[in-house]
Design a protein around this motif. Structure first.
Motif, PDB file in Angstrom:
ATOM      1  N   ALA A 169      40.459  20.315  11.931  1.00  0.00           N
ATOM      2  CA  ALA A 169      39.366  19.919  12.827  1.00  0.00           C
ATOM      3  C   ALA A 169      38.078  19.719  12.035  1.00  0.00           C
ATOM      4  O   ALA A 169      37.337  18.755  12.253  1.00  0.00           O
ATOM      5  N   LYS A 170      37.775  20.635  11.113  1.00  0.00           N
ATOM      6  CA  LYS A 170      36.580  20.497  10.274  1.00  0.00           C
ATOM      7  C   LYS A 170      36.676  19.259   9.386  1.00  0.00           C
ATOM      8  O   LYS A 170      35.682  18.559   9.154  1.00  0.00           O
ATOM      9  N   SER A 171      37.887  18.998   8.901  1.00  0.00           N
ATOM     10  CA  SER A 171      38.099  17.809   8.079  1.00  0.00           C
ATOM     11  C   SER A 171      37.840  16.538   8.887  1.00  0.00           C
ATOM     12  O   SER A 171      37.258  15.573   8.378  1.00  0.00           O
ATOM     13  N   LEU A 172      38.255  16.540  10.171  1.00  0.00           N
ATOM     14  CA  LEU A 172      38.034  15.376  11.033  1.00  0.00           C
ATOM     15  C   LEU A 172      36.544  15.125  11.251  1.00  0.00           C
ATOM     16  O   LEU A 172      36.091  13.977  11.287  1.00  0.00           O
ATOM     17  N   VAL A 173      35.770  16.208  11.420  1.00  0.00           N
ATOM     18  CA  VAL A 173      34.318  16.075  11.590  1.00  0.00           C
ATOM     19  C   VAL A 173      33.698  15.424  10.359  1.00  0.00           C
ATOM     20  O   VAL A 173      32.865  14.525  10.453  1.00  0.00           O
ATOM     21  N   LEU A 174      34.129  15.865   9.168  1.00  0.00           N
ATOM     22  CA  LEU A 174      33.607  15.289   7.932  1.00  0.00           C
ATOM     23  C   LEU A 174      33.987  13.819   7.810  1.00  0.00           C
ATOM     24  O   LEU A 174      33.182  12.988   7.363  1.00  0.00           O
ATOM     25  N   LYS A 175      35.232  13.497   8.215  1.00  0.00           N
ATOM     26  CA  LYS A 175      35.669  12.094   8.170  1.00  0.00           C
ATOM     27  C   LYS A 175      34.786  11.231   9.062  1.00  0.00           C
ATOM     28  O   LYS A 175      34.391  10.118   8.689  1.00  0.00           O
ATOM     29  N   LYS A 176      34.484  11.727  10.270  1.00  0.00           N
ATOM     30  CA  LYS A 176      33.649  10.965  11.199  1.00  0.00           C
ATOM     31  C   LYS A 176      32.244  10.771  10.630  1.00  0.00           C
ATOM     32  O   LYS A 176      31.657   9.700  10.744  1.00  0.00           O
ATOM     33  N   GLN A 177      31.704  11.832  10.020  1.00  0.00           N
ATOM     34  CA  GLN A 177      30.379  11.721   9.420  1.00  0.00           C
ATOM     35  C   GLN A 177      30.369  10.711   8.281  1.00  0.00           C
ATOM     36  O   GLN A 177      29.443   9.886   8.161  1.00  0.00           O
ATOM     37  N   ASN A 178      31.407  10.761   7.443  1.00  0.00           N
ATOM     38  CA  ASN A 178      31.503   9.807   6.327  1.00  0.00           C
ATOM     39  C   ASN A 178      31.631   8.379   6.836  1.00  0.00           C
ATOM     40  O   ASN A 178      31.039   7.454   6.273  1.00  0.00           O
ATOM     41  N   ARG A 179      32.425   8.212   7.922  1.00  0.00           N
ATOM     42  CA  ARG A 179      32.598   6.891   8.510  1.00  0.00           C
ATOM     43  C   ARG A 179      31.274   6.368   9.038  1.00  0.00           C
ATOM     44  O   ARG A 179      30.931   5.199   8.864  1.00  0.00           O
ATOM     45  N   ARG A 180      30.521   7.259   9.717  1.00  0.00           N
ATOM     46  CA  ARG A 180      29.235   6.856  10.276  1.00  0.00           C
ATOM     47  C   ARG A 180      28.259   6.477   9.166  1.00  0.00           C
ATOM     48  O   ARG A 180      27.571   5.458   9.246  1.00  0.00           O
ATOM     49  N   LEU A 181      28.205   7.309   8.105  1.00  0.00           N
ATOM     50  CA  LEU A 181      27.304   7.015   6.991  1.00  0.00           C
ATOM     51  C   LEU A 181      27.688   5.722   6.291  1.00  0.00           C
ATOM     52  O   LEU A 181      26.835   4.916   5.915  1.00  0.00           O
ATOM     53  N   THR A 182      29.000   5.530   6.119  1.00  0.00           N
ATOM     54  CA  THR A 182      29.479   4.294   5.491  1.00  0.00           C
ATOM     55  C   THR A 182      29.125   3.094   6.337  1.00  0.00           C
ATOM     56  O   THR A 182      28.707   2.050   5.833  1.00  0.00           O
TER      57      THR A 182
END
Length: 450
Positions: A121-134
């Protein structure tokens, strides 16, 4: 804002085990659904996307590995944990290589399952943040429009990145339509001044009689009609960046005032006795050869050297033909998003014409054509216009007379002939001469032909 609970799909073919896992996860605050087979799981995923799938390996005819392959193909960002039987370490290795986020070996403890889910779940949050920043970075890059991988553009990117964080004065040169203002905005957006004003000034569009007040401001009563204090563009940009487009058109008197500002960092409003200290970064641009203008006495030599601290040359599109395909794709996406329309498809034949066309109006001309194509969807019109454009002239067919020519008289005569040939239609005359409309209109104004 309250965060939505994680949606988990449990895939387990043993009813008692499925019920136990589902109740345990629901008791821990997760939103849980379940399926007994790969086929049922795929149907549920299609109807309501979960955040994470927890699947057993053995599921009748199909396996958890089959479900993992489907998920990674269709929903690469979805979390996936797989449970494997005791002793089947090869299954776990295969699953991780296929993209599983984690695995649990049976039998597993309740705490092990909750820890694995929490980790993913924490990994998914980081993925979403990275996607948003990208995505934000991508949008920023598209906003400034610096698209392309040609070697000449790589030089531009390198220079922009090196000097963007500094306050160095930059002079951007290049033909009309090559993206000089876009480069200036890139320098601004990558700088520490990006949250301060960015003021763009077209020096060629300011009447000479108003140039001083526009740039430096004017006190109330400084001239007829000055009924209130006027803040100039430079003062309005204090703390930020000012972009002086077409700096070669600036009148000589204002060149002197601008030089003083670049040397001392101060201005005086028209009619003001004192001085105002400003903190402004200056970026200038021109399509003219300023060194030639200096020789002709139309541009101050000392101002030229003050502006030309870091020169950046924007290459014409004909020198970066390998970027045309990328630019077409970029403008199709940009305009379809802007107008909320599906991007129309271009045939291979039309794309070849776009690649072969000389683009006298550079990137701006290409952008305008693609925007019109997105709005109208008329590929035939685009083909007709591209086919009707003059091809580059082979200059080896011409030779200058030994005595030389009066260039400005020659240029004026070409403009007049083009206008007469097309009954005063400026758009057609500009196309006939292979000029962008803006460049053609500038030349008409230069020779008082408007």
């Amino acid at each position: 804002m309250k965060q939505q609970p994680l949606k988990i799909l449990v895939v387990e073919d043993e009813p008692d085990q499925r019920s136990l896992i589902t109740k345990m996860l629901a008791a821990n605050g997760y939103q849980v659904s379940s399926a007994s087979s790969v086929e049922e799981a795929i149907v549920m995923i299609k109807s309501d996307l979960p955040d994470l799938v927890f699947s057993d390996w053995k599921l009748g005819q199909l396996s958890g590995m089959d479900l993992l392959i489907y998920v990674r193909r269709e929903h690469p960002d979805m979390g996936f944990i797989i449970a494997t039987a005791y002793g089947t370490i090869t299954h776990a290795v295969d699953a991780m290589q296929a993209g599983a986020d984690d695995y649990l070996a049976k039998p597993y403890q309740r705490q092990s399952l909750l820890l694995a889910i929490d980790k993913v779940a924490k990994s998914l949050v980081l993925k979403k943040q990275n996607r948003r920043l990208t995505s934000e970075l991508s949008q920023q890059q598209e906003l400034v429009g610096l698209v392309g991988k040609a070697p000449c553009m790589q030089k531009v990117y390198t220079r922009v990145q090196r000097v963007s964080a500094t306050d160095a004065t930059v002079l951007i040169g290049g033909e009309s339509g090559t993206g000089k203002e876009l480069a200036a905005r890139a320098l601004y957006q990558l700088s520490q001044r990006k949250h301060k004003p960015f003021i763009a000034i077209n020096c060629g569009a300011i009447p000479e009689s108003l140039a001083e007040a526009e740039l430096f401001g004017a006190e109330k009563g400084a001239f007829t009609g000055a009924t209130a204090l006027k803040i100039g563009k430079l003062e309005a940009a204090d703390g930020g960046t000012v972009f002086l487009d077409e700096i070669g058109e600036l009148p000589l008197l204002q060149q002197t005032n601008l030089l003083r500002f670049l040397q001392e960092g101060v201005i005086s409003r028209l009619g003001q006795n004192g001085e105002i200290k400003l903190d402004v970064r200056v970026i200038a641009a021109t399509h003219r050869d300023l060194q030639h203008e200096v020789k002709e006495g139309r541009f101050r030599e000392d101002l030229y050297y003050r502006l030309n601290v870091v020169p950046i040359h924007m290459p014409p599109l004909r020198e970066r033909q390998e970027d045309i395909g990328r630019l077409v794709e970029h403008f199709l996406k940009l305009n379809s998003s802007q107008y909320k329309m599906d991007a129309p498809k271009l045939s291979a034949a039309t794309m070849k014409q776009l690649l072969d066309y000389p683009w006298p109006g550079n990137v701006r001309e290409l952008a305008n054509r693609i925007e019109r194509f997105v709005l109208l969807g008329d590929e035939e019109e685009m083909v007709e216009e591209l086919s009707g454009q003059p091809r580059p002239i082979n200059t080896s067919q011409f030779s200058l007379p030994e005595t030389g020519i009066e260039w400005e008289a020659f240029e004026k005569d070409c403009l007049e002939q083009a206008m007469n040939k097309h009954q005063g239609n400026r758009t057609k005359a500009a196309k006939f001469l292979g000029l962008s409309y803006k460049a053609f209109l500038y030349r008409l104004e230069k020779y008082h032909l408007v």
